[in-house]
Write an enzyme that holds these catalytic residues in place. Structure first.
Site: not given
Length: 339
Positions: A147, A282, A303
Site C-alpha cells: 500500500c 495502511h 484506496n
C-alpha cells in the site's frame, strides 16, 4: 380427560410442525447462503484447497454477511457491503499484510511545511482533485502488502499533473522491486516517506505500462526512462487536521490509517464515522474534502483495493473530529512530494 389429551396432542403437533418449518427454513436459508457464497467465489475467483477449507470459509462468509446486514439495519452515516474480504475473519484481515502493508515510522526527521502560512479561512469549502484531472483510476494492490507504494505513487501522480499538466500512471512495481535497501521491503511493507526518498535518488519513476504491476516481489529491472520526478517531500505537522486541510487543498497527500476494523474491511459508501483504531497499518491518499448533505464534514480518500471496495474504490471519512489524530489516525503521519 380425553379433551385434555386431545389438546396436549394438538399442542405437541403444532410444536413439531413449527420445528419442522423452522428446520426447513434454516435449510433453505443455508442453501440460499451457500448459493450466494458460490456466486461470490466466482466473482472474486476464489478457489479453496479442499472441501474442509471451503466449509470453514463458508461459515466465516455467513457470519460476515450477518454482521454486514445487522450493521446496515442500524442508524449510521455509512453502510457496508459484501466485498473481496468476505471470507476472512476480522483477525485474519487485521493481521495479514497482503492487503495493507504500511509500517509506522519510529522517527520522523523534521521537514519544512510550505503550507504553514496558508490562510485556512481562504481555502475552498470543497476540494476534489479528480475534477482537476490529478487522480489516476483506482488500482488494486491485490495480495501484496505494498500500500505504501500505491500511496506514494498516487501522491506523486497528483503533483506531476499539477506541475506539468500531464497525468501519467506511474509504476508501483518499480518501487516494489527496486526500493528494498531501507525500510521499504516490497510486499512485506514500507513507508511513503522512504518511497519518496527512493524516487528522488532514482531520478523518478517510469510508467505503469513500461514496468507493469505484478502483485509480487521480483528482481529490480534496469529502466532508464523515468518519465516523471519529484524534487523532495515534506511531512504535514502531525495530529493537525487544519494543517492537513491546507496541504490537501493544494495537492493530493499520502496518509496512513488503521484499516483493521470490520467497518473498514467492508466499507461500501457514505461518510465513515464513529470509533476507529489508530494502529497505522495502511497507506492511502487524501484527494479532497467536503461536506455531506447532512452537514458532516469529510475527507475524500483514494484506496488501492480495486473498485469493488468502497465508493468505486474511494472512501469518505469524517473530518475535524475531537481526536486530534483524526479518523483512524489519518492525521498522524501525512506527507506529500514536492516538484
Amino acid at each position: 380427560m380425553a379433551m385434555a389429551k386431545a389438546l396436549l396432542f394438538a399442542i405437541l403437533g403444532c410444536l413439531c410442525l413449527c420445528s419442522a418449518v423452522l428446520a426447513a427454513r434454516e435449510l433453505s436459508d443455508d442453501a440460499a447462503m451457500a448459493a450466494r457464497h458460490e456466486r461470490w467465489m466466482a466473482q472474486y475467483g476464489r478457489v479453496y484447497r479442499d472441501d474442509a477449507e471451503k466449509a470453514r470459509r463458508f461459515e466465516v462468509f455467513k457470519a460476515n454477511v450477518a454482521f454486514i446486514e445487522s450493521f446496515n439495519a442500524g442508524n449510521h452515516n455509512f453502510w457496508l457491503g459484501v466485498n473481496q474480504f468476505a471470507d476472512l475473519t476480522n483477525d485474519e484481515f487485521r493481521w495479514t499484510k497482503t492487503n495493507k502493508g504500511f509500517i509506522p515510522s519510529t522517527t520522523r526527521v523534521p521537514t519544512g511545511f510550505r503550507y504553514e502560512n496558508v490562510n485556512i479561512d481562504a481555502l475552498p469549502a470543497t476540494v476534489d482533485w479528480r475534477t482537476k484531472g490529478a487522480v489516476t483510476p483506482i488500482k488494486d494492490q491485490g495480495q501484496c502488502g505494498c500500500c505504501w507504494a500505491f500511496s506514494a505513487v498516487a501522491a506523486m501522480e497528483g503533483i506531476v499533473k499539477l506541475s506539468t499538466g500531464k497525468l501519467i500512471s506511474l509504476s508501483e512495481q518499480e518501487l516494489v522491486d527496486c526500493d528494498v535497501h531501507g525500510e521499504d521491503q516490497g510486499c512485506e511493507g514500507g513507508l511513503m516517506d522512504d518511497a519518496f526518498k527512493f524516487i528522488i535518488k532514482n531520478g523518478g519513476l517510469t510508467t505503469e505500462s513500461n514496468y507493469p504491476y505484478a502483485a509480487a516481489d521480483d528482481k529490480c529491472k534496469s529502466v532508464s526512462n523515468s518519465v516523471a520526478s519529484i524534487k523532495g517531500y515534506e511531512d504535514v505537522p502531525a495530529n493537525n487536521e487544519a494543517a492537513l486541510m491546507k496541504a490537501v487543498a493544494n495537492q493530493p497527500v499520502s496518509v496512513a490509517v488503521d484499516g483493521g476494523d470490520m467497518t473498514f474491511q467492508f466499507y461500501k459508501g457514505g461518510v465513515m464515522t464513529g470509533s476507529c483504531g489508530t494502529d497505522l497499518d495502511h497507506g492511502i491518499v487524501a484527494i479532497g474534502y467536503g461536506k455531506a448533505s447532512d452537514g458532516t464534514k469529510y475527507w475524500l480518500l483514494k484506496n488501492s483495493w480495486g473498485t469493488t471496495w468502497g465508493e468505486n474504490g474511494f472512501l469518505r471519512m469524517e473530518k475535524d473530529i475531537s481526536d486530534k489524530r483524526g479518523m483512524c489516525g489519518l492525521a498522524m503521519e501525512p506527507s506529500y512530494p514536492t516538484a
